[in-house]
Write a protein that holds these residues in place. Structure first.
Motif, PDB file in Angstrom:
ATOM      1  N   ALA A  14     -24.812  39.760  45.383  1.00  0.00           N
ATOM      2  CA  ALA A  14     -24.358  40.779  44.769  1.00  0.00           C
ATOM      3  C   ALA A  14     -22.759  40.270  43.938  1.00  0.00           C
ATOM      4  N   LEU A  15     -21.969  39.994  44.974  1.00  0.00           N
ATOM      5  CA  LEU A  15     -20.703  39.719  44.674  1.00  0.00           C
ATOM      6  C   LEU A  15     -20.544  38.525  43.696  1.00  0.00           C
ATOM      7  N   GLY A  16     -21.092  37.685  43.946  1.00  0.00           N
ATOM      8  CA  GLY A  16     -21.310  36.557  43.189  1.00  0.00           C
ATOM      9  C   GLY A  16     -21.771  36.590  41.749  1.00  0.00           C
ATOM     10  N   ALA A  17     -22.847  37.576  41.578  1.00  0.00           N
ATOM     11  CA  ALA A  17     -23.376  37.835  40.277  1.00  0.00           C
ATOM     12  C   ALA A  17     -22.081  38.749  39.354  1.00  0.00           C
ATOM     13  N   PHE A  18     -21.518  39.745  40.216  1.00  0.00           N
ATOM     14  CA  PHE A  18     -20.583  40.661  39.591  1.00  0.00           C
ATOM     15  C   PHE A  18     -19.368  39.648  39.123  1.00  0.00           C
ATOM     16  N   GLY A  19     -19.022  38.526  40.021  1.00  0.00           N
ATOM     17  CA  GLY A  19     -18.069  37.811  39.628  1.00  0.00           C
ATOM     18  C   GLY A  19     -18.383  37.057  38.289  1.00  0.00           C
ATOM     19  N   ALA A  20     -19.539  36.472  38.282  1.00  0.00           N
ATOM     20  CA  ALA A  20     -20.025  35.677  37.095  1.00  0.00           C
ATOM     21  C   ALA A  20     -20.051  36.420  35.770  1.00  0.00           C
ATOM     22  N   LYS A  24     -15.483  37.512  34.738  1.00  0.00           N
ATOM     23  CA  LYS A  24     -15.153  36.003  33.955  1.00  0.00           C
ATOM     24  C   LYS A  24     -14.043  36.265  33.001  1.00  0.00           C
ATOM     25  N   GLN A  25     -13.895  37.486  32.206  1.00  0.00           N
ATOM     26  CA  GLN A  25     -13.194  37.792  31.031  1.00  0.00           C
ATOM     27  C   GLN A  25     -12.012  38.621  31.709  1.00  0.00           C
ATOM     28  N   VAL A  26     -11.877  38.995  32.959  1.00  0.00           N
ATOM     29  CA  VAL A  26     -10.947  39.796  33.648  1.00  0.00           C
ATOM     30  C   VAL A  26      -9.702  38.900  34.432  1.00  0.00           C
ATOM     31  N   LEU A  27     -10.475  37.993  35.085  1.00  0.00           N
ATOM     32  CA  LEU A  27      -9.543  37.155  36.221  1.00  0.00           C
ATOM     33  C   LEU A  27      -9.002  35.787  35.403  1.00  0.00           C
ATOM     34  N   SER A  28      -8.068  35.305  35.858  1.00  0.00           N
ATOM     35  CA  SER A  28      -7.594  34.107  35.490  1.00  0.00           C
ATOM     36  C   SER A  28      -8.337  32.971  35.896  1.00  0.00           C
ATOM     37  N   PRO A  29      -8.228  31.943  35.377  1.00  0.00           N
ATOM     38  CA  PRO A  29      -9.041  30.695  35.935  1.00  0.00           C
ATOM     39  C   PRO A  29      -9.054  30.454  37.204  1.00  0.00           C
ATOM     40  N   GLU A  30      -7.523  30.498  37.811  1.00  0.00           N
ATOM     41  CA  GLU A  30      -7.257  30.275  38.988  1.00  0.00           C
ATOM     42  C   GLU A  30      -7.833  31.376  40.007  1.00  0.00           C
ATOM     43  N   MET A  31      -7.797  32.709  39.543  1.00  0.00           N
ATOM     44  CA  MET A  31      -8.099  33.586  40.522  1.00  0.00           C
ATOM     45  C   MET A  31      -9.877  33.731  40.391  1.00  0.00           C
ATOM     46  N   LEU A  32     -10.337  33.293  39.477  1.00  0.00           N
ATOM     47  CA  LEU A  32     -11.807  33.140  39.385  1.00  0.00           C
ATOM     48  C   LEU A  32     -12.492  32.196  40.409  1.00  0.00           C
ATOM     49  N   THR A  33     -11.593  31.032  40.787  1.00  0.00           N
ATOM     50  CA  THR A  33     -11.971  29.999  41.519  1.00  0.00           C
ATOM     51  C   THR A  33     -11.775  30.548  42.926  1.00  0.00           C
ATOM     52  N   VAL A  34     -10.637  31.315  43.081  1.00  0.00           N
ATOM     53  CA  VAL A  34     -10.522  32.009  44.418  1.00  0.00           C
ATOM     54  C   VAL A  34     -11.749  32.780  44.824  1.00  0.00           C
ATOM     55  N   TYR A  35     -11.967  33.683  43.769  1.00  0.00           N
ATOM     56  CA  TYR A  35     -13.181  34.407  44.025  1.00  0.00           C
ATOM     57  C   TYR A  35     -14.466  33.755  44.151  1.00  0.00           C
ATOM     58  N   GLN A  36     -14.724  32.612  43.408  1.00  0.00           N
ATOM     59  CA  GLN A  36     -15.924  31.715  43.869  1.00  0.00           C
ATOM     60  C   GLN A  36     -15.803  31.023  45.083  1.00  0.00           C
ATOM     61  N   THR A  87      -8.256  38.928  44.950  1.00  0.00           N
ATOM     62  CA  THR A  87      -8.651  38.511  43.536  1.00  0.00           C
ATOM     63  C   THR A  87      -8.609  39.811  43.003  1.00  0.00           C
ATOM     64  N   LEU A  88      -9.049  40.923  43.573  1.00  0.00           N
ATOM     65  CA  LEU A  88      -9.410  42.202  42.922  1.00  0.00           C
ATOM     66  C   LEU A  88      -8.216  43.212  42.695  1.00  0.00           C
ATOM     67  N   SER A  89      -7.400  42.961  43.756  1.00  0.00           N
ATOM     68  CA  SER A  89      -6.276  44.012  43.963  1.00  0.00           C
ATOM     69  C   SER A  89      -5.120  43.368  43.292  1.00  0.00           C
ATOM     70  N   GLY A  90      -4.884  42.046  43.407  1.00  0.00           N
ATOM     71  CA  GLY A  90      -3.761  41.072  43.035  1.00  0.00           C
ATOM     72  C   GLY A  90      -2.604  41.269  44.032  1.00  0.00           C
ATOM     73  N   ILE A  91      -2.846  41.709  45.256  1.00  0.00           N
ATOM     74  CA  ILE A  91      -2.047  41.925  46.280  1.00  0.00           C
ATOM     75  C   ILE A  91      -2.039  40.697  47.035  1.00  0.00           C
ATOM     76  N   LYS A  92      -1.032  39.601  46.640  1.00  0.00           N
ATOM     77  CA  LYS A  92      -0.952  38.268  47.181  1.00  0.00           C
ATOM     78  C   LYS A  92      -0.536  38.243  48.725  1.00  0.00           C
ATOM     79  N   THR A  93      -0.004  39.184  49.165  1.00  0.00           N
ATOM     80  CA  THR A  93       0.003  39.201  50.699  1.00  0.00           C
ATOM     81  C   THR A  93      -1.159  39.246  51.478  1.00  0.00           C
ATOM     82  N   LEU A  94      -2.253  39.555  51.053  1.00  0.00           N
ATOM     83  CA  LEU A  94      -3.726  39.547  51.639  1.00  0.00           C
ATOM     84  C   LEU A  94      -4.021  38.160  51.863  1.00  0.00           C
ATOM     85  N   GLY A  95      -3.246  37.269  51.317  1.00  0.00           N
ATOM     86  CA  GLY A  95      -3.860  35.723  51.422  1.00  0.00           C
ATOM     87  C   GLY A  95      -3.298  35.458  52.894  1.00  0.00           C
ATOM     88  N   ILE A  96      -2.482  36.105  53.502  1.00  0.00           N
ATOM     89  CA  ILE A  96      -2.154  35.920  54.964  1.00  0.00           C
ATOM     90  C   ILE A  96      -3.248  36.102  55.891  1.00  0.00           C
TER      91      ILE A  96
END
Length: 129
Positions: A14-20, A24-36, A87-96
């Motif tokens: 479901a999340l894969g379909a949502f992302g695709a 696609k039009q909302v996230l930057s290519p870099e963030m879309l790659t992270v989501y994928q 990717t959805l919130s933009g909060i980079k510290t979640l990467g920790i």
């Protein structure tokens, strides 16, 4: 654990379909790659968790099998979950959190290997000495 694995697999699709479609039009290519990446790891490890959980039905006495399932479930939540939120919130510290999920996934694989060794000790392979 089978229910968790099945619902996790459903959510990954479901999340894969949502992302695709929706992101696609909302996230930057870099963030879309992270989501994928989150979707890919989520789906692969959901399938693995399902297999491990199914093995637990007949070999639930193997302690490493149970530990593997738990590590995989935690890994899915921490690794993919943190990447989805990042990717959805933009909060980079979640990467920790992401590396902890990755380590948990790695441990799940290692524990599965230990379960295989544990199983081979109690179930001789036909034709072996």
């Amino acid at each position: 654990m089978i229910v968790f694995a099945a619902l996790s697999g459903f959510l990954a699709v479901a999340l894969g379909a949502f992302g695709a479609h929706a992101l696609k039009q909302v996230l930057s290519p870099e963030m879309l790659t992270v989501y994928q990446t989150a979707v890919e790891y989520h789906l692969i490890h959901s399938v693995l968790l399902f297999v491990v959980s199914a093995l637990m039905l007949t070999h639930g006495h193997l302690r490493w099998l149970k530990r593997s399932a738990l590590a995989l479930a935690i890994g899915i939540l921490l690794f993919s979950g943190s990447l989805y939120l990042l990717t959805l919130s933009g909060i980079k510290t979640l990467g920790i959190v992401t590396p902890f999920g990755g380590v948990s996934l790695l441990l799940g694989w290692l524990m599965l290997a230990a379960a295989g060794r544990e199983f081979s000790r109690i179930q001789p392979v036909e034709g072996s000495k």
